[in-house]
Design an enzyme around this catalytic site. Sequence first.
Site, PDB file in Angstrom:
ATOM      1  N   LYS A 105       0.880  -1.185   0.000  1.00 42.36           N
ATOM      2  CA  LYS A 105       0.000   0.000   0.000  1.00 42.36           C
ATOM      3  C   LYS A 105       0.909   1.224   0.000  1.00 42.36           C
ATOM      4  O   LYS A 105       1.466   1.600   1.031  1.00 42.36           O
ATOM      5  CB  LYS A 105      -0.877  -0.026   1.263  1.00 42.36           C
ATOM      6  CG  LYS A 105      -2.223   0.658   1.146  1.00 42.36           C
ATOM      7  CD  LYS A 105      -2.184   2.127   0.820  1.00 42.36           C
ATOM      8  CE  LYS A 105      -1.893   2.999   2.020  1.00 42.36           C
ATOM      9  NZ  LYS A 105      -1.721   4.429   1.626  1.00 42.36           N
ATOM     10  N   GLU A 137       9.746   2.005  10.799  1.00 42.39           N
ATOM     11  CA  GLU A 137      10.753   3.058  10.583  1.00 42.39           C
ATOM     12  C   GLU A 137      10.005   4.374  10.624  1.00 42.39           C
ATOM     13  O   GLU A 137       9.234   4.689   9.727  1.00 42.39           O
ATOM     14  CB  GLU A 137      11.452   2.855   9.236  1.00 42.39           C
ATOM     15  CG  GLU A 137      12.401   1.688   9.286  1.00 42.39           C
ATOM     16  CD  GLU A 137      13.143   1.468   7.987  1.00 42.39           C
ATOM     17  OE1 GLU A 137      13.058   2.305   7.092  1.00 42.39           O
ATOM     18  OE2 GLU A 137      13.793   0.417   7.885  1.00 42.39           O
ATOM     19  N   CYS A 194      14.096  11.013   6.569  1.00 37.99           N
ATOM     20  CA  CYS A 194      13.999  10.592   7.980  1.00 37.99           C
ATOM     21  C   CYS A 194      15.332  10.738   8.700  1.00 37.99           C
ATOM     22  O   CYS A 194      15.368  11.038   9.883  1.00 37.99           O
ATOM     23  CB  CYS A 194      13.515   9.160   8.058  1.00 37.99           C
ATOM     24  SG  CYS A 194      14.558   8.024   7.155  1.00 37.99           S
ATOM     25  N   GLU A 249       9.494  17.033  14.635  1.00 35.60           N
ATOM     26  CA  GLU A 249       9.949  16.722  13.276  1.00 35.60           C
ATOM     27  C   GLU A 249       9.213  17.629  12.294  1.00 35.60           C
ATOM     28  O   GLU A 249       7.989  17.559  12.191  1.00 35.60           O
ATOM     29  CB  GLU A 249       9.672  15.246  12.930  1.00 35.60           C
ATOM     30  CG  GLU A 249      10.275  14.861  11.596  1.00 35.60           C
ATOM     31  CD  GLU A 249       9.930  13.446  11.151  1.00 35.60           C
ATOM     32  OE1 GLU A 249       8.750  13.058  11.216  1.00 35.60           O
ATOM     33  OE2 GLU A 249      10.845  12.731  10.722  1.00 35.60           O
TER      34      GLU A 249
HETATM   35  P1  NAD Z   1       2.344   8.703   7.241  1.00 36.27           P
HETATM   36  O1  NAD Z   1       2.513   7.973   8.520  1.00 36.27           O
HETATM   37  O2  NAD Z   1       1.333   9.791   7.176  1.00 36.27           O
HETATM   38  O3  NAD Z   1       1.951   7.710   6.072  1.00 36.27           O
HETATM   39  C1  NAD Z   1       2.743   6.604   5.738  1.00 36.27           C
HETATM   40  C2  NAD Z   1       1.884   5.520   5.137  1.00 36.27           C
HETATM   41  O4  NAD Z   1       0.990   5.026   6.127  1.00 36.27           O
HETATM   42  C3  NAD Z   1       1.013   5.990   3.979  1.00 36.27           C
HETATM   43  O5  NAD Z   1       0.992   4.975   2.990  1.00 36.27           O
HETATM   44  C4  NAD Z   1      -0.349   6.132   4.620  1.00 36.27           C
HETATM   45  O6  NAD Z   1      -1.411   5.980   3.715  1.00 36.27           O
HETATM   46  C5  NAD Z   1      -0.328   4.998   5.619  1.00 36.27           C
HETATM   47  N1  NAD Z   1      -1.275   5.135   6.736  1.00 36.27           N
HETATM   48  C6  NAD Z   1      -1.743   6.274   7.303  1.00 36.27           C
HETATM   49  N2  NAD Z   1      -2.598   5.970   8.301  1.00 36.27           N
HETATM   50  C7  NAD Z   1      -2.652   4.621   8.395  1.00 36.27           C
HETATM   51  C8  NAD Z   1      -3.347   3.710   9.234  1.00 36.27           C
HETATM   52  N3  NAD Z   1      -4.162   4.127  10.196  1.00 36.27           N
HETATM   53  N4  NAD Z   1      -3.153   2.395   9.040  1.00 36.27           N
HETATM   54  C9  NAD Z   1      -2.301   1.942   8.082  1.00 36.27           C
HETATM   55  N5  NAD Z   1      -1.651   2.762   7.251  1.00 36.27           N
HETATM   56  C10 NAD Z   1      -1.807   4.094   7.391  1.00 36.27           C
HETATM   57  O7  NAD Z   1       3.794   9.220   6.847  1.00 36.27           O
HETATM   58  P2  NAD Z   1       4.190  10.173   5.640  1.00 36.27           P
HETATM   59  O8  NAD Z   1       3.749  11.549   6.009  1.00 36.27           O
HETATM   60  O9  NAD Z   1       3.745   9.560   4.358  1.00 36.27           O
HETATM   61  O10 NAD Z   1       5.794  10.069   5.677  1.00 36.27           O
HETATM   62  C11 NAD Z   1       6.620  10.916   6.392  1.00 36.27           C
HETATM   63  C12 NAD Z   1       7.064  10.248   7.684  1.00 36.27           C
HETATM   64  O11 NAD Z   1       7.789   9.051   7.406  1.00 36.27           O
HETATM   65  C13 NAD Z   1       8.033  11.105   8.493  1.00 36.27           C
HETATM   66  O12 NAD Z   1       7.670  11.081   9.845  1.00 36.27           O
HETATM   67  C14 NAD Z   1       9.377  10.410   8.291  1.00 36.27           C
HETATM   68  O13 NAD Z   1      10.313  10.628   9.307  1.00 36.27           O
HETATM   69  C15 NAD Z   1       8.963   8.991   8.197  1.00 36.27           C
HETATM   70  N6  NAD Z   1      10.028   8.204   7.553  1.00 36.27           N
HETATM   71  C16 NAD Z   1      10.819   7.399   8.337  1.00 36.27           C
HETATM   72  C17 NAD Z   1      11.854   6.661   7.774  1.00 36.27           C
HETATM   73  C18 NAD Z   1      12.752   5.809   8.628  1.00 36.27           C
HETATM   74  O14 NAD Z   1      13.504   5.028   8.079  1.00 36.27           O
HETATM   75  N7  NAD Z   1      12.727   5.926   9.941  1.00 36.27           N
HETATM   76  C19 NAD Z   1      12.066   6.732   6.397  1.00 36.27           C
HETATM   77  C20 NAD Z   1      11.255   7.563   5.633  1.00 36.27           C
HETATM   78  C21 NAD Z   1      10.220   8.285   6.230  1.00 36.27           C
END
Ligand code: NAD
Length: 509
Positions: A194, A269, A303, A403
């Site tokens: 997804k 992550e 990240c 963040e």
């Molecule tokens: P997000 O958490 O909003 O969304 C990530 C994914 O989760 C999307 O596909 C979204 O549709 C899905 N999602 C949202 N709600 C959900 C739920 N209730 N159940 C299941 N899936 C759900 O994150 P984002 O805004 O897309 O990405 C940015 C974030 O990702 C930042 O916080 C960044 O630090 C983090 N990130 C972390 C790493 C790492 O390796 N630690 C790497 C890249 C990004």
Amino acid sequence: MAATRTLNENLKKAAPFRAKIEERGLKNIINGRHVNALSGKTYDNGSPIDSSFICTVAAGDAADIDAAALAAQAAFPAWAALPTKQRRDLLYRVADLIEENAEELALLESIDTGQPIRFMSKAAVRGAANFRFFADRVESANDGLSLPTSEHLNYTIRQPIGPVGVITPWNTPFMLSTWKIAPALAAGCTIVHKPAELSPVTAQRLTEIIHEAGISPGVINLVNGFGETAGKALTEHPAIKAIAFVGETTTGSQIMRQGAATLKRVHFELGGKNPIIVFADADFERALDTAVFMKYSLNGERCTSSSRLLIERPIYNEFSAKLAQRVKNLKVGHPLDPNSEIGPLIHQSHWDKVSSYVAIGQEDGATLMAGDGQHPAGLEGGAYITPTFFKDATPTMRIAQEEIFGPFLTAIPFDGAEEALQIANGVNYGLAAYIWTKDITRAMKMAHQVEVGMVWVNSQNVRHLPAPFGGVKNSGIGRDGGDYSFDFYMETKNISIALGDHHIPKLGA
Ligand code: NAD
């Protein structure tokens, strides 16, 4: 190649790829077939460059996830049982095809996410490297230990856990997807992916490439849609044994709750607020290059970005002044222009968030050295923002704690290693830290004491694929990379064989 052409040449190159997805729209891919969402619903995907329409996207929900999870479940036994050499060769083929399609992937990723082409060209190639790396390890994925006693031979094997869900975020989506999908396939798992609703384009091409490589239908399935519907259903589906998730910390906790009823194994992550700690004895220029690169590359939507700059007081003013100058010089522009160092943020809603932190920093009393949280002149039509740099922050200010996930850096002065460590550890996150000093003893001591999953000493973030990647505290659970990935996608089984007539208690004799 795209990184060396002009903007106009890149726009021309990208046009047919873009026209193709605009005409076809993005579908779900279940059991090898491109299908609409069962509800028939779609949503529009736009580009952060100018809000222009890219394509419609199938808005999958629980029904589509169910179909995809059942397809992954049905495909699992054959994929898991495939001779390892065959599985390995199929993954090599995926890597080759990614490279053959790298230009299309890079151009579309830039248009979909706003990430500069200079970085996205490398990200596509990195995706291929991820597949090749895990292909090399297919044949050792099942390896275990021999744990003999005098009476028994215990040995362990690893077996794939089953169908898994992969949920990815919008920042560098292609590279991050391959980082999850390649080890899962190498382990023998089947997948429902997804992707993020804001950047779904390259996930479709990746799924197609995996099929084009000869991997059977059902082994990987793609369901587009929103987190609260498709994502949630994936984390709750009983056929899905584990969830590999990259995204925000709050979403991670939600997923943990959603997956509790079906006892999902989770790998998270999550977010970060990573310190770069620069001591007065550091190589000034290289530390400066790293501070700028680690915060302002990839639009700051990274990240592992160094979002807190801790500078030892003797060099604080000079370092901050030079950094401010570099930030003012950063080239913000169209992501397909190879000269652009920063493109538009992913979406207007994210622009609003990043922009709001300029007022927050000022209200809290930090000194604004560069940027104003507004559009650079002439770039009002997209989600472009001026790169921001604050100094004189205190460790508890919101700009030093939260963040922000954009081209926004916060500098804090410190006196000595003890204070630096206290500030570094004084946040809820714990993903990465960067330490700059020529004093090796101090660097080693600090590397051991800083509460993060990864430390780079006198280095920018250089990934070594066998090394573990992941965070502590609110930054995540589990590690990716090398064998660590297999620990997540596989179950370890112990087999114990009696070597002779060991004692068996007699009951009821
Ligand atoms: P997000 O958490 O909003 O969304 C990530 C994914 O989760 C999307 O596909 C979204 O549709 C899905 N999602 C949202 N709600 C959900 C739920 N209730 N159940 C299941 N899936 C759900 O994150 P984002 O805004 O897309 O990405 C940015 C974030 O990702 C930042 O916080 C960044 O630090 C983090 N990130 C972390 C790493 C790492 O390796 N630690 C790497 C890249 C990004």
